[in-house]
Motif scaffolding. Structure first.
Motif, PDB file in Angstrom:
ATOM      1  N   VAL A 113       0.632  -1.356  -0.401  1.00 53.03           N
ATOM      2  CA  VAL A 113       0.281   0.089   0.111  1.00 53.03           C
ATOM      3  C   VAL A 113       0.481   1.483  -0.461  1.00 53.03           C
ATOM      4  O   VAL A 113       2.460   0.866   0.731  1.00 53.03           O
ATOM      5  CB  VAL A 113      -1.375   0.235   1.268  1.00 53.03           C
ATOM      6  N   VAL A 114       0.492   2.202  -0.375  1.00 54.02           N
ATOM      7  CA  VAL A 114       0.559   3.831  -0.306  1.00 54.02           C
ATOM      8  C   VAL A 114      -0.118   4.793   0.249  1.00 54.02           C
ATOM      9  O   VAL A 114      -1.366   4.226   0.409  1.00 54.02           O
ATOM     10  CB  VAL A 114       1.711   4.211  -1.547  1.00 54.02           C
ATOM     11  N   ALA A 115       0.952   5.867   1.660  1.00 51.85           N
ATOM     12  CA  ALA A 115       0.093   6.340   1.698  1.00 51.85           C
ATOM     13  C   ALA A 115      -0.957   7.597   1.306  1.00 51.85           C
ATOM     14  O   ALA A 115      -0.375   7.693  -0.491  1.00 51.85           O
ATOM     15  CB  ALA A 115       0.333   6.904   2.462  1.00 51.85           C
ATOM     16  N   SER A 116      -1.382   8.037   1.257  1.00 45.98           N
ATOM     17  CA  SER A 116      -2.355   9.074   0.101  1.00 45.98           C
ATOM     18  C   SER A 116      -1.500  10.109   0.047  1.00 45.98           C
ATOM     19  O   SER A 116      -0.843  10.838   0.731  1.00 45.98           O
ATOM     20  CB  SER A 116      -3.630   9.654   1.067  1.00 45.98           C
ATOM     21  N   THR A 117      -2.197  11.560  -0.111  1.00 47.35           N
ATOM     22  CA  THR A 117      -1.062  12.735  -0.671  1.00 47.35           C
ATOM     23  C   THR A 117      -0.877  13.558   0.592  1.00 47.35           C
ATOM     24  O   THR A 117      -0.102  14.011   0.690  1.00 47.35           O
ATOM     25  CB  THR A 117      -2.149  13.105  -1.877  1.00 47.35           C
ATOM     26  N   GLN A 118      -1.484  13.307   1.506  1.00 41.95           N
ATOM     27  CA  GLN A 118      -1.823  14.325   2.854  1.00 41.95           C
ATOM     28  C   GLN A 118      -0.615  13.331   3.502  1.00 41.95           C
ATOM     29  O   GLN A 118      -0.315  14.216   4.527  1.00 41.95           O
ATOM     30  CB  GLN A 118      -2.600  14.187   3.073  1.00 41.95           C
ATOM     31  N   GLN A 119       0.225  12.175   3.264  1.00 41.45           N
ATOM     32  CA  GLN A 119       1.027  11.724   4.188  1.00 41.45           C
ATOM     33  C   GLN A 119       1.942  10.672   3.681  1.00 41.45           C
ATOM     34  O   GLN A 119       2.370  10.620   2.330  1.00 41.45           O
ATOM     35  CB  GLN A 119       0.482  10.978   4.777  1.00 41.45           C
ATOM     36  N   SER A 120       3.376  10.911   3.613  1.00 40.47           N
ATOM     37  CA  SER A 120       4.269  10.440   3.052  1.00 40.47           C
ATOM     38  C   SER A 120       4.917   9.000   3.333  1.00 40.47           C
ATOM     39  O   SER A 120       4.928   8.287   3.350  1.00 40.47           O
ATOM     40  CB  SER A 120       5.898  11.209   3.547  1.00 40.47           C
ATOM     41  N   THR A 121       4.591   8.894   4.977  1.00 46.90           N
ATOM     42  CA  THR A 121       4.605   7.537   5.804  1.00 46.90           C
ATOM     43  C   THR A 121       3.477   7.819   6.731  1.00 46.90           C
ATOM     44  O   THR A 121       3.142   7.718   7.436  1.00 46.90           O
ATOM     45  CB  THR A 121       5.961   7.426   6.024  1.00 46.90           C
ATOM     46  N   LEU A 122       3.737   5.540   6.875  1.00 49.59           N
ATOM     47  CA  LEU A 122       1.850   5.462   7.509  1.00 49.59           C
ATOM     48  C   LEU A 122       3.334   5.389   9.107  1.00 49.59           C
ATOM     49  O   LEU A 122       3.896   3.736   8.390  1.00 49.59           O
ATOM     50  CB  LEU A 122       1.524   4.416   7.551  1.00 49.59           C
ATOM     51  N   GLY A 123       2.173   5.924   9.694  1.00 46.98           N
ATOM     52  CA  GLY A 123       3.254   4.912  11.427  1.00 46.98           C
ATOM     53  C   GLY A 123       2.793   3.499  11.859  1.00 46.98           C
ATOM     54  O   GLY A 123       2.282   3.085  11.138  1.00 46.98           O
ATOM     55  N   GLU A 124       3.112   2.964  12.928  1.00 48.07           N
ATOM     56  CA  GLU A 124       3.183   2.086  13.644  1.00 48.07           C
ATOM     57  C   GLU A 124       1.484   1.776  13.868  1.00 48.07           C
ATOM     58  O   GLU A 124       1.867   1.326  15.007  1.00 48.07           O
ATOM     59  CB  GLU A 124       4.244   1.296  14.203  1.00 48.07           C
ATOM     60  N   GLY A 125       1.517   3.130  14.275  1.00 50.14           N
ATOM     61  CA  GLY A 125       0.613   3.357  15.653  1.00 50.14           C
ATOM     62  C   GLY A 125      -0.821   3.279  14.787  1.00 50.14           C
ATOM     63  O   GLY A 125      -1.150   2.806  13.921  1.00 50.14           O
ATOM     64  N   SER A 126      -2.207   3.581  16.352  1.00 46.73           N
ATOM     65  CA  SER A 126      -3.353   3.217  15.712  1.00 46.73           C
ATOM     66  C   SER A 126      -3.890   3.799  14.781  1.00 46.73           C
ATOM     67  O   SER A 126      -4.962   4.881  15.549  1.00 46.73           O
ATOM     68  CB  SER A 126      -4.294   2.354  16.371  1.00 46.73           C
ATOM     69  N   SER A 127      -3.722   5.707  14.750  1.00 43.31           N
ATOM     70  CA  SER A 127      -4.076   6.464  14.136  1.00 43.31           C
ATOM     71  C   SER A 127      -5.159   6.434  13.552  1.00 43.31           C
ATOM     72  O   SER A 127      -5.337   5.302  12.341  1.00 43.31           O
ATOM     73  CB  SER A 127      -2.771   7.808  13.495  1.00 43.31           C
ATOM     74  N   SER A 128      -6.580   6.562  13.350  1.00 40.78           N
ATOM     75  CA  SER A 128      -7.037   6.700  12.589  1.00 40.78           C
ATOM     76  C   SER A 128      -7.416   7.632  11.352  1.00 40.78           C
ATOM     77  O   SER A 128      -8.677   7.677  10.079  1.00 40.78           O
ATOM     78  CB  SER A 128      -8.886   6.366  12.976  1.00 40.78           C
ATOM     79  N   SER A 129      -6.832   8.695  11.120  1.00 38.21           N
ATOM     80  CA  SER A 129      -6.408   9.624  10.566  1.00 38.21           C
ATOM     81  C   SER A 129      -6.030   9.707   9.343  1.00 38.21           C
ATOM     82  O   SER A 129      -4.818   8.404   9.108  1.00 38.21           O
ATOM     83  CB  SER A 129      -6.220  11.449  10.912  1.00 38.21           C
ATOM     84  N   GLY A 130      -6.436   9.264   7.817  1.00 36.55           N
ATOM     85  CA  GLY A 130      -5.563   9.742   6.302  1.00 36.55           C
ATOM     86  C   GLY A 130      -5.863   8.132   6.279  1.00 36.55           C
ATOM     87  O   GLY A 130      -7.542   7.969   6.422  1.00 36.55           O
ATOM     88  N   SER A 131      -5.590   7.846   4.462  1.00 39.23           N
ATOM     89  CA  SER A 131      -5.952   6.963   3.604  1.00 39.23           C
ATOM     90  C   SER A 131      -4.940   6.503   3.242  1.00 39.23           C
ATOM     91  O   SER A 131      -4.393   7.338   3.143  1.00 39.23           O
ATOM     92  CB  SER A 131      -6.846   7.594   2.860  1.00 39.23           C
ATOM     93  N   VAL A 132      -4.700   4.973   2.391  1.00 37.36           N
ATOM     94  CA  VAL A 132      -3.941   4.972   1.491  1.00 37.36           C
ATOM     95  C   VAL A 132      -4.806   4.196   0.126  1.00 37.36           C
ATOM     96  O   VAL A 132      -6.139   3.755   0.024  1.00 37.36           O
ATOM     97  CB  VAL A 132      -3.909   3.093   2.720  1.00 37.36           C
ATOM     98  N   THR A 133      -3.821   4.066  -0.698  1.00 35.60           N
ATOM     99  CA  THR A 133      -3.998   3.549  -2.544  1.00 35.60           C
ATOM    100  C   THR A 133      -3.534   2.394  -2.145  1.00 35.60           C
ATOM    101  O   THR A 133      -2.442   2.174  -1.616  1.00 35.60           O
ATOM    102  CB  THR A 133      -3.620   4.414  -2.657  1.00 35.60           C
ATOM    103  N   MET A 134      -3.856   1.548  -3.263  1.00 34.43           N
ATOM    104  CA  MET A 134      -3.505  -0.025  -3.348  1.00 34.43           C
ATOM    105  C   MET A 134      -3.367  -0.138  -4.374  1.00 34.43           C
ATOM    106  O   MET A 134      -4.283   0.238  -4.992  1.00 34.43           O
ATOM    107  CB  MET A 134      -4.491  -0.933  -2.542  1.00 34.43           C
ATOM    108  N   HIS A 135      -2.716  -0.541  -5.108  1.00 34.97           N
ATOM    109  CA  HIS A 135      -2.924  -1.199  -7.025  1.00 34.97           C
ATOM    110  C   HIS A 135      -3.773  -1.702  -7.464  1.00 34.97           C
ATOM    111  O   HIS A 135      -3.488  -2.823  -6.609  1.00 34.97           O
ATOM    112  CB  HIS A 135      -1.461  -1.004  -7.296  1.00 34.97           C
TER     113      HIS A 135
END
Length: 322
Positions: A155-177
């Motif tokens: 997966v890759v992080a959405s444009t609002q994020q560069s990386t996804l952390g190891e925490g359990s934050s519910s903000s943001g989104s991801v893309t999968m080819h």
């Protein structure tokens, strides 16, 4: 048919991407040829090599291991059967299936305690619309695995994020080819399909319950999730899981009723707020087909409700004769 790099283009791309590989061009060539010059497979394999510190030869050796060869041969046979069924598997080579599986197996080493959670998460993602999948849809234990999936380029992080952390934050989104999704659905679901889909339907239904046509502040829920629900239903329809003969082993009564309720709620949003009548009708028709196939009872109240929903679509468009 499968598109790809030219051979020299693929070698140059790999040497630019991985430090220290410029002097290994012959080995790099063997790697990219083994991956059928398929860009997505090459990119994911390179990220795997960088994360694990592997040389091109070591990666190819892993792919060609005895256990991997046996599994790959089974997947080639499955691939051919899927092509015969016109499942469009010519969009990717079998080598890409091998690459995705290697990335999934790496999860067992990097996160042994959460392997099954990560596998379940990846399989759920494979049924959603590939763009902007909201992290809030998933349980905290699942959200903690997004960083691991990103490291394996699943997966890759959405444009609002560069990386996804190891925490359990519910903000943001991801893309999968979309092709990664197809590989996971077609080759890597094992026996978990019914459980994965039913859990995903429940999570989506819980979110859509927040939508209320009398409360404009809830409309964002409908806009956020309707595309994912439409995509899920369309994939299930194409796979024959909504009345095509395979659904009885996949669905229990509760799962069917929950999906029907979800389609009804989403369809009403598409009629009342989005004015996307044809999309709403597709959801209602899919739900009706599943209801009739699963229960074999045309007199159920939810069957009547679904016919009523279909009538609402036509009424909203002034098509009273229908």
């Amino acid at each position: 048919c499968v598109g790809g790099y030219g051979e020299e283009e693929a070698v140059s791309f790999a040497c630019r991407r991985v430090r220290g590989w410029e002097g290994r061009r012959d080995d790099v060539r063997k790697l990219v040829v083994r991956l059928d010059l398929f860009p997505l497979a090459i990119t994911q394999a390179l990220d795997y090599c960088m994360d694990c510190g592997l040389t091109p030869v070591e990666y190819v050796d892993e792919m060609n291991g005895e256990d991997e060869r046996e599994w790959a041969e089974e997947q080639r046979e499955l691939h051919e059967r899927m092509k015969a069924q016109k499942r469009e598997t010519d969009k990717y080579p079998v080598s890409f299936v091998e690459v995705v599986r290697m990335s999934m197996k790496k999860l067992e080493e990097t996160d042994p305690g959460g392997t099954m959670v990560a596998y379940s998460l990846l399989r759920k993602l494979a049924y959603l619309h590939p763009s902007d999948m909201p992290l809030e849809l998933f349980r905290p234990a699942e959200r903690r695995r997004f960083g691991v999936l990103q490291k394996q380029s699943l997966v890759v992080a959405s444009t609002q994020q560069s990386t996804l952390g190891e925490g359990s934050s519910s903000s943001g989104s991801v893309t999968m080819h979309a092709l990664t999704q197809e590989v996971v659905r077609g080759h890597l679901m094992e026996s978990s399909k019914g459980k994965v889909v039913c859990e995903l339907v429940k999570a989506l239904d819980d979110k859509m319950q927040e939508y209320d046509k009398a409360k404009p502040e809830t409309f964002g829920v409908g806009w956020m999730y309707s595309a994912h629900i439409e995509h899920l239903v369309e994939v299930l329809r194409l796979d024959g899981d909504l009345g095509g003969g395979t659904e009885r082993g996949m669905w229990d009564d509760e799962g069917v009723e929950r999906l029907v309720k979800l389609c009804g709620k989403t369809g009403n949003f598409l009629i009342q707020i989005a004015c996307l009548y044809s999309k709403a009708l597709k959801l209602f028709e899919a739900s009706l087909g599943l209801l009739l196939a699963h229960f074999d009872d045309g007199e159920r109240a939810d069957v009547a409700d679904m016919y009523g929903n279909m009538g609402d679509v036509f009424s909203s468009q002034g098509l009273y004769d229908k």
